[in-house]
Design a protein around this motif. Sequence first.
Motif, PDB file in Angstrom:
ATOM      1  N   PRO B  89       0.825  -1.216   0.000  1.00  0.00           N
ATOM      2  CA  PRO B  89       0.000   0.000   0.000  1.00  0.00           C
ATOM      3  C   PRO B  89       0.857   1.263   0.000  1.00  0.00           C
ATOM      4  O   PRO B  89       1.969   1.266   0.509  1.00  0.00           O
ATOM      5  N   ARG B  90       0.317   2.303  -0.585  1.00  0.00           N
ATOM      6  CA  ARG B  90       1.026   3.573  -0.662  1.00  0.00           C
ATOM      7  C   ARG B  90       0.042   4.677  -0.308  1.00  0.00           C
ATOM      8  O   ARG B  90      -0.909   4.934  -1.039  1.00  0.00           O
ATOM      9  N   VAL B  91       0.273   5.327   0.825  1.00  0.00           N
ATOM     10  CA  VAL B  91      -0.628   6.382   1.279  1.00  0.00           C
ATOM     11  C   VAL B  91       0.125   7.694   1.350  1.00  0.00           C
ATOM     12  O   VAL B  91       1.171   7.778   1.980  1.00  0.00           O
ATOM     13  N   GLU B  92      -0.420   8.676   0.693  1.00  0.00           N
ATOM     14  CA  GLU B  92       0.253   9.977   0.669  1.00  0.00           C
ATOM     15  C   GLU B  92      -0.584  11.039   1.366  1.00  0.00           C
ATOM     16  O   GLU B  92      -1.803  11.077   1.249  1.00  0.00           O
ATOM     17  N   TYR B  93       0.115  11.909   2.064  1.00  0.00           N
ATOM     18  CA  TYR B  93      -0.539  13.011   2.757  1.00  0.00           C
ATOM     19  C   TYR B  93      -0.026  14.328   2.189  1.00  0.00           C
ATOM     20  O   TYR B  93       1.173  14.481   1.943  1.00  0.00           O
ATOM     21  N   SER B  94      -0.958  15.266   2.014  1.00  0.00           N
ATOM     22  CA  SER B  94      -0.558  16.584   1.526  1.00  0.00           C
ATOM     23  C   SER B  94      -1.465  17.635   2.142  1.00  0.00           C
ATOM     24  O   SER B  94      -2.533  17.321   2.661  1.00  0.00           O
ATOM     25  N   LEU B  95      -1.031  18.872   2.084  1.00  0.00           N
ATOM     26  CA  LEU B  95      -1.872  19.947   2.599  1.00  0.00           C
ATOM     27  C   LEU B  95      -3.003  20.224   1.623  1.00  0.00           C
ATOM     28  O   LEU B  95      -2.823  20.153   0.414  1.00  0.00           O
ATOM     29  N   THR B  96      -4.158  20.558   2.147  1.00  0.00           N
ATOM     30  CA  THR B  96      -5.257  21.037   1.303  1.00  0.00           C
ATOM     31  C   THR B  96      -5.061  22.532   1.066  1.00  0.00           C
ATOM     32  O   THR B  96      -4.127  23.135   1.608  1.00  0.00           O
ATOM     33  N   GLY B  97      -5.912  23.111   0.296  1.00  0.00           N
ATOM     34  CA  GLY B  97      -5.866  24.560   0.096  1.00  0.00           C
ATOM     35  C   GLY B  97      -5.977  25.274   1.427  1.00  0.00           C
ATOM     36  O   GLY B  97      -5.189  26.177   1.742  1.00  0.00           O
ATOM     37  N   LEU B  98      -6.932  24.824   2.217  1.00  0.00           N
ATOM     38  CA  LEU B  98      -7.121  25.402   3.547  1.00  0.00           C
ATOM     39  C   LEU B  98      -5.855  25.269   4.388  1.00  0.00           C
ATOM     40  O   LEU B  98      -5.412  26.215   5.039  1.00  0.00           O
ATOM     41  N   GLY B  99      -5.268  24.096   4.342  1.00  0.00           N
ATOM     42  CA  GLY B  99      -4.045  23.859   5.096  1.00  0.00           C
ATOM     43  C   GLY B  99      -2.928  24.798   4.678  1.00  0.00           C
ATOM     44  O   GLY B  99      -2.173  25.291   5.525  1.00  0.00           O
TER      45      GLY B  99
END
Lengths: 134, 134
Positions: B89-99
């Motif tokens: 599995p490959r899970v990526e996290y990123s900032l949203t526009g709000l973030g």
Amino acid sequence: MSATNTRVPPGEGVGPAVNPDDCPVREVLDRIGDKWSVLVIVLLGRRTHRYSELHRTIDGISQRMLTLTLRALVRDGLVERTAHASVPPRVEYSLTGLGRTLLEPLTALDRWAVEHREDVRAARERHDRERPGA
Amino acid sequence: MSATNTRVPPGEGVGPAVNPDDCPVREVLDRIGDKWSVLVIVLLGRRTHRYSELHRTIDGISQRMLTLTLRALVRDGLVERTAHASVPPRVEYSLTGLGRTLLEPLTALDRWAVEHREDVRAARERHDRERPGA
DNA sequence: CAGTATCCGAGCGGATACTG
DNA sequence: CAGTATCCGCTCGGATACTG
């Protein structure tokens, strides 16, 4: 923004390792990120307050926590304590020059909060609707 | 800066009562004032990270806390989780526009911290020298 | 790899009572 | 008025073991 140990031009670098004990932002948060400090700073930013005024004005704070909070802020040089020798005693607290400089970034954070609190609330609600279970 | 219930032009007013539960700044701090959130936000502000990258990069964080921190940030709409269905599995996290909008006030706070950390350290040292006892 | 589950100790902060 | 002192529950977060 970056940890001191890995200061990198924003948006750059793979960043080796970030340590919570050596990161400027987190350092501030460790001092004023608690339940009461910001409230005290904000009030003292408006004007000098007496101990009892703070106690009355800050809703729900205990004497213990007010005292501890003030002590920490004084120790960090953000707040100044002035005791007038009189009966009954009169102790006044005010921001130092250093403390006043903190008002600006705090205001920036406040503006963000005011501008986006509704977005956060909405995101949260949507999220909770999509994931009913805890 | 002010509590919502007592919004007052800066520097004005006697201010009736300030409630920690109804104060924008404190509201943000309740979400990102904890030990790890800011670190995560800062890293994701640089680029997208995988779970394991964050775990490796953030020194000392436990799996438990990384997971809880990410979950809270996702829930608040600051961070986005993208799971690529693959093995492994490959899970990526990123900032949203709000973030990303949060990055700016956070940077302001960071600048303050960098510029004044030495002042705070000095104030504290002086204070401790003058009051030897605990 | 990306988590979950469980246990547990430390400390943050509230309540209450007392003091110079 | 402006604090101290004491007790104590509760949450935050670390350690460890296990899983889809």
